[in-house]
Design a protein around this motif. Sequence first.
Motif, PDB file in Angstrom:
ATOM      1  N   ARG A  53       0.846  -1.192   0.000  1.00  0.00           N
ATOM      2  CA  ARG A  53       0.000   0.000   0.000  1.00  0.00           C
ATOM      3  C   ARG A  53       0.880   1.241   0.000  1.00  0.00           C
ATOM      4  O   ARG A  53       1.974   1.246   0.581  1.00  0.00           O
ATOM      5  N   LEU A  54       0.361   2.270  -0.659  1.00  0.00           N
ATOM      6  CA  LEU A  54       1.128   3.501  -0.862  1.00  0.00           C
ATOM      7  C   LEU A  54       0.177   4.679  -0.788  1.00  0.00           C
ATOM      8  O   LEU A  54      -0.976   4.580  -1.226  1.00  0.00           O
ATOM      9  N   ALA A  55       0.632   5.812  -0.255  1.00  0.00           N
ATOM     10  CA  ALA A  55      -0.170   7.033  -0.238  1.00  0.00           C
ATOM     11  C   ALA A  55       0.718   8.219  -0.597  1.00  0.00           C
ATOM     12  O   ALA A  55       1.870   8.309  -0.139  1.00  0.00           O
ATOM     13  N   LEU A  56       0.176   9.110  -1.436  1.00  0.00           N
ATOM     14  CA  LEU A  56       0.862  10.330  -1.851  1.00  0.00           C
ATOM     15  C   LEU A  56       0.064  11.538  -1.385  1.00  0.00           C
ATOM     16  O   LEU A  56      -1.152  11.588  -1.593  1.00  0.00           O
ATOM     17  N   ALA A  57       0.741  12.485  -0.761  1.00  0.00           N
ATOM     18  CA  ALA A  57       0.120  13.747  -0.358  1.00  0.00           C
ATOM     19  C   ALA A  57       0.575  14.822  -1.332  1.00  0.00           C
ATOM     20  O   ALA A  57       1.771  15.126  -1.416  1.00  0.00           O
ATOM     21  N   LEU A  64      -3.643  10.591  -2.738  1.00  0.00           N
ATOM     22  CA  LEU A  64      -3.850   9.432  -3.586  1.00  0.00           C
ATOM     23  C   LEU A  64      -3.431   8.194  -2.812  1.00  0.00           C
ATOM     24  O   LEU A  64      -2.268   8.081  -2.385  1.00  0.00           O
ATOM     25  N   GLY A  65      -4.357   7.276  -2.618  1.00  0.00           N
ATOM     26  CA  GLY A  65      -4.076   6.045  -1.903  1.00  0.00           C
ATOM     27  C   GLY A  65      -4.126   4.843  -2.819  1.00  0.00           C
ATOM     28  O   GLY A  65      -5.085   4.662  -3.581  1.00  0.00           O
ATOM     29  N   TYR A  66      -3.096   3.993  -2.756  1.00  0.00           N
ATOM     30  CA  TYR A  66      -2.969   2.845  -3.652  1.00  0.00           C
ATOM     31  C   TYR A  66      -2.931   1.562  -2.829  1.00  0.00           C
ATOM     32  O   TYR A  66      -2.184   1.466  -1.840  1.00  0.00           O
ATOM     33  N   ASP A  67      -3.701   0.576  -3.252  1.00  0.00           N
ATOM     34  CA  ASP A  67      -3.661  -0.768  -2.677  1.00  0.00           C
ATOM     35  C   ASP A  67      -3.424  -1.724  -3.839  1.00  0.00           C
ATOM     36  O   ASP A  67      -4.333  -2.030  -4.615  1.00  0.00           O
ATOM     37  N   PHE A  68      -2.168  -2.172  -3.990  1.00  0.00           N
ATOM     38  CA  PHE A  68      -1.770  -2.967  -5.147  1.00  0.00           C
ATOM     39  C   PHE A  68      -2.084  -4.436  -4.894  1.00  0.00           C
ATOM     40  O   PHE A  68      -1.565  -5.039  -3.938  1.00  0.00           O
ATOM     41  N   ALA A  69      -2.923  -5.020  -5.726  1.00  0.00           N
ATOM     42  CA  ALA A  69      -3.297  -6.429  -5.575  1.00  0.00           C
ATOM     43  C   ALA A  69      -2.268  -7.351  -6.223  1.00  0.00           C
ATOM     44  O   ALA A  69      -1.879  -8.368  -5.646  1.00  0.00           O
ATOM     45  N   ASP A  70      -1.814  -7.002  -7.436  1.00  0.00           N
ATOM     46  CA  ASP A  70      -0.809  -7.814  -8.120  1.00  0.00           C
ATOM     47  C   ASP A  70      -0.028  -6.911  -9.070  1.00  0.00           C
ATOM     48  O   ASP A  70      -0.041  -5.684  -8.931  1.00  0.00           O
ATOM     49  N   ILE A  71       0.608  -7.502 -10.064  1.00  0.00           N
ATOM     50  CA  ILE A  71       1.497  -6.736 -10.937  1.00  0.00           C
ATOM     51  C   ILE A  71       0.751  -5.723 -11.792  1.00  0.00           C
ATOM     52  O   ILE A  71       1.336  -4.731 -12.237  1.00  0.00           O
ATOM     53  N   HIS A  72      -0.567  -5.908 -12.014  1.00  0.00           N
ATOM     54  CA  HIS A  72      -1.300  -4.983 -12.873  1.00  0.00           C
ATOM     55  C   HIS A  72      -2.634  -4.517 -12.298  1.00  0.00           C
ATOM     56  O   HIS A  72      -3.310  -3.711 -12.955  1.00  0.00           O
ATOM     57  N   MET A  74      -5.012  -2.878  -9.057  1.00  0.00           N
ATOM     58  CA  MET A  74      -4.935  -2.112  -7.816  1.00  0.00           C
ATOM     59  C   MET A  74      -6.271  -1.433  -7.555  1.00  0.00           C
ATOM     60  O   MET A  74      -7.159  -1.358  -8.413  1.00  0.00           O
ATOM     61  N   THR A  75      -6.401  -0.932  -6.348  1.00  0.00           N
ATOM     62  CA  THR A  75      -7.512  -0.063  -5.972  1.00  0.00           C
ATOM     63  C   THR A  75      -6.954   1.314  -5.668  1.00  0.00           C
ATOM     64  O   THR A  75      -5.971   1.448  -4.926  1.00  0.00           O
ATOM     65  N   LEU A  76      -7.563   2.324  -6.263  1.00  0.00           N
ATOM     66  CA  LEU A  76      -7.118   3.715  -6.084  1.00  0.00           C
ATOM     67  C   LEU A  76      -8.202   4.493  -5.363  1.00  0.00           C
ATOM     68  O   LEU A  76      -9.368   4.446  -5.751  1.00  0.00           O
ATOM     69  N   THR A  77      -7.795   5.226  -4.321  1.00  0.00           N
ATOM     70  CA  THR A  77      -8.704   6.126  -3.616  1.00  0.00           C
ATOM     71  C   THR A  77      -8.162   7.535  -3.732  1.00  0.00           C
ATOM     72  O   THR A  77      -6.991   7.789  -3.411  1.00  0.00           O
ATOM     73  N   ILE A  78      -8.999   8.440  -4.208  1.00  0.00           N
ATOM     74  CA  ILE A  78      -8.610   9.848  -4.364  1.00  0.00           C
ATOM     75  C   ILE A  78      -9.403  10.657  -3.359  1.00  0.00           C
ATOM     76  O   ILE A  78     -10.637  10.701  -3.407  1.00  0.00           O
ATOM     77  N   ASP A  79      -8.695  11.282  -2.434  1.00  0.00           N
ATOM     78  CA  ASP A  79      -9.311  12.244  -1.516  1.00  0.00           C
ATOM     79  C   ASP A  79      -8.902  13.618  -2.013  1.00  0.00           C
ATOM     80  O   ASP A  79      -7.745  14.029  -1.871  1.00  0.00           O
ATOM     81  N   ALA A  80      -9.848  14.322  -2.629  1.00  0.00           N
ATOM     82  CA  ALA A  80      -9.504  15.587  -3.288  1.00  0.00           C
ATOM     83  C   ALA A  80      -9.123  16.664  -2.300  1.00  0.00           C
ATOM     84  O   ALA A  80      -8.413  17.610  -2.645  1.00  0.00           O
ATOM     85  N   GLY A  81      -9.578  16.601  -1.057  1.00  0.00           N
ATOM     86  CA  GLY A  81      -9.233  17.613  -0.080  1.00  0.00           C
ATOM     87  C   GLY A  81      -9.787  18.960  -0.459  1.00  0.00           C
ATOM     88  O   GLY A  81     -10.731  19.101  -1.231  1.00  0.00           O
ATOM     89  N   ALA A  82      -9.139  20.011   0.050  1.00  0.00           N
ATOM     90  CA  ALA A  82      -9.652  21.367  -0.174  1.00  0.00           C
ATOM     91  C   ALA A  82      -9.319  21.887  -1.549  1.00  0.00           C
ATOM     92  O   ALA A  82      -9.998  22.751  -2.084  1.00  0.00           O
ATOM     93  N   GLY A  83      -8.262  21.362  -2.168  1.00  0.00           N
ATOM     94  CA  GLY A  83      -7.834  21.905  -3.465  1.00  0.00           C
ATOM     95  C   GLY A  83      -7.496  20.821  -4.432  1.00  0.00           C
ATOM     96  O   GLY A  83      -6.454  20.845  -5.056  1.00  0.00           O
ATOM     97  N   GLY A  84      -8.348  19.828  -4.529  1.00  0.00           N
ATOM     98  CA  GLY A  84      -8.064  18.659  -5.357  1.00  0.00           C
ATOM     99  C   GLY A  84      -7.908  18.996  -6.812  1.00  0.00           C
ATOM    100  O   GLY A  84      -8.196  20.104  -7.255  1.00  0.00           O
ATOM    101  N   PRO A  85      -7.432  18.031  -7.597  1.00  0.00           N
ATOM    102  CA  PRO A  85      -7.147  18.273  -9.015  1.00  0.00           C
ATOM    103  C   PRO A  85      -8.405  18.603  -9.793  1.00  0.00           C
ATOM    104  O   PRO A  85      -9.434  17.982  -9.622  1.00  0.00           O
TER     105      PRO A  85
END
Length: 631
Positions: A53-57, A64-72, A74-85
């Motif tokens: 698992r990986l998270a980028l601030a 951006l939160g990543y939960d990698f299941a295998d080589i290709h 994954m599950t991605l969670t995007i918390d846009a916060g106050a100034g999201g993309p």
Amino acid sequence: MDTYEKGPPMAVFEYPQFSEDEIIAMCDGRADYNTGTLSVNRPPFIDGFAGRRLALAMDNGATLGYDFADIHAMTLTIDAGAGGPSERPPASGQENRELIQEPPQPGPDPRQPTGSPCRTGASSLQPEPPPTSETFSGLYYEALQVDDGVFLLVYVLAHTRPRRAHVVSLDLKQGLATVFFCRIGNGVSTREVHRDIVFGYVSMFDGQPYSVCPEDVAPTARHSLTTDIVGAGIIWTYSPTFSIQHIYGSQWHSCFVDFNTFYGGLVLASPANYVKLNDHIYIYSWLEVGGAGVQGFALMNLYTMHDVGCFFGINGSSQFECYTFGAFGKHVGTLANFDIAAAPEPYAKPHMRPYREAKRMWEGTPTAGAPQPIGAYQILAGRRLQLVFDDGTTCDCDFRGAPATEAQARPAPTRPATVAISSSGASRESTFESTTDHTQVTTTYDALPIDDQVVLVTLALGHDDIVLALDLEMNLCTMVELGFHQGQVTRHIRFGVIHRDGLPTALSWRHHFTRDLVGRSFAWEIDPEHAYQHIYAAPNSMAHIALRGDAPGALACADARYIRLNEHLYIASCLESLGHSAHSLVLMNLHTMHGAGTFLGYGGDAAKSSHAYIARGYDLGRYETKELFRW
């Protein structure tokens, strides 16, 4: 006659536009969007993220939160916060603006220090806020490694509208990340890719807070936009049959030389950004706005000269693609980097697109860069020259109406000359409005000296111009005949001899086309407000960069011809690629580093603009590429 005239046209293609529904259908209808043709030199996919698992601030407040299941997968969670993309296309006129702005307030990670010295590339528009949280399960991703601890992650956000993708440069050695938030469609075109460049850091890895800093604090350093590689040229080989030279021309634009064409290479321009990860890892990203509108992205290791990257968008075959590639590079030279000062923010990049919204770089009427010597008029005044060209065309020039006493520093071309042009019946292209209909015309001319007994002459013939390079020492001449037809400047180049004063003329020696200039670059300073860099990148095309003016760093490409007069005198003639609506020419003296130049352009109402100038030259270096071309 210009024997290269049958070469490739430089006007870029006008690709078809689609509705948003059609583009979504293209995206949903292609299951093999991740399959491309440039995977021969791509390294193996990385499986080291599987089960982790990986998270980028990010500095815009998103997580951006990543939960990698295998080589290709994954599950991605995007918390846009106050100034999201921003996830909506920009309004018309706001496209392709890369703004540098201070970061907003810190994101949800409590370790993020206030006032982090980060710079964020973001869109200038104010879209409706995106969802505060999104989750994508079973998402397909590809991961590639370019250096120890440095990875590329590429994935498409399935079923988004407009279709979105993230291109992530992950730097575990520094604990940093750069994310390109990409989507198809912008304010200019429904198919062109818009992207926001956002910097950030790794906040969590393997379920634990991640930090490379003492006392487990968040890093304050960031990847950053850079001009470090501006001026460099690298040939990237993607397969045994496909190589491209990337020229990182200015901080805002780049161009690439296609070695894979029979005619000896095309030069095409693209808006670009460069991001520095460390002293040898860089991102080069470009938008092919002169083509199908896809985004190209390369994460380059300049120690190993290997890169990995991806293309994202609707390609030239009207198919959706997001595939990764790899290439091996060869450094072929670095030109002088002027480190051009950025224009005041916001800075809108000029649209390098065909026949629409084209902002010509050569606007205005430059004045002479130095007091003009009167020698040119003294050489010509009182003379009558007969120019005989190899296709049978003759040009009789009578300069006896311009006595030497009238020759002075040029405020404007006011000296009279009588010109008679005739043709022996040589075949002409039907699309060219020939000036040979002029049996005899009294006109004005401009004469600029460039060497002892060598003069550049511009004759104004109504709607057309004739440019003559007269070599009175060797009695040789070159004619560049310019006209205007169907919205484009047309050009014919002839070589011949000068008959005068009973002197003998050469039987076979002529000025001639050459590859001597290929790979070289010069800056031409016309006056304090007008200076341009020329990169003679290929035998039939070139790039020119504005060094001053309203858009410093703007780069465009042009159809080019190079002519050799002798070992130190050369002509570069170029037709602008944006519809061929202008022609510029410089006759350069590589001993004195001066140039005599002419410009001919036509406005939207076909109004003619023509002027001549003297420029000071600067040798900026060369790329060792001349021998790589077929011709």
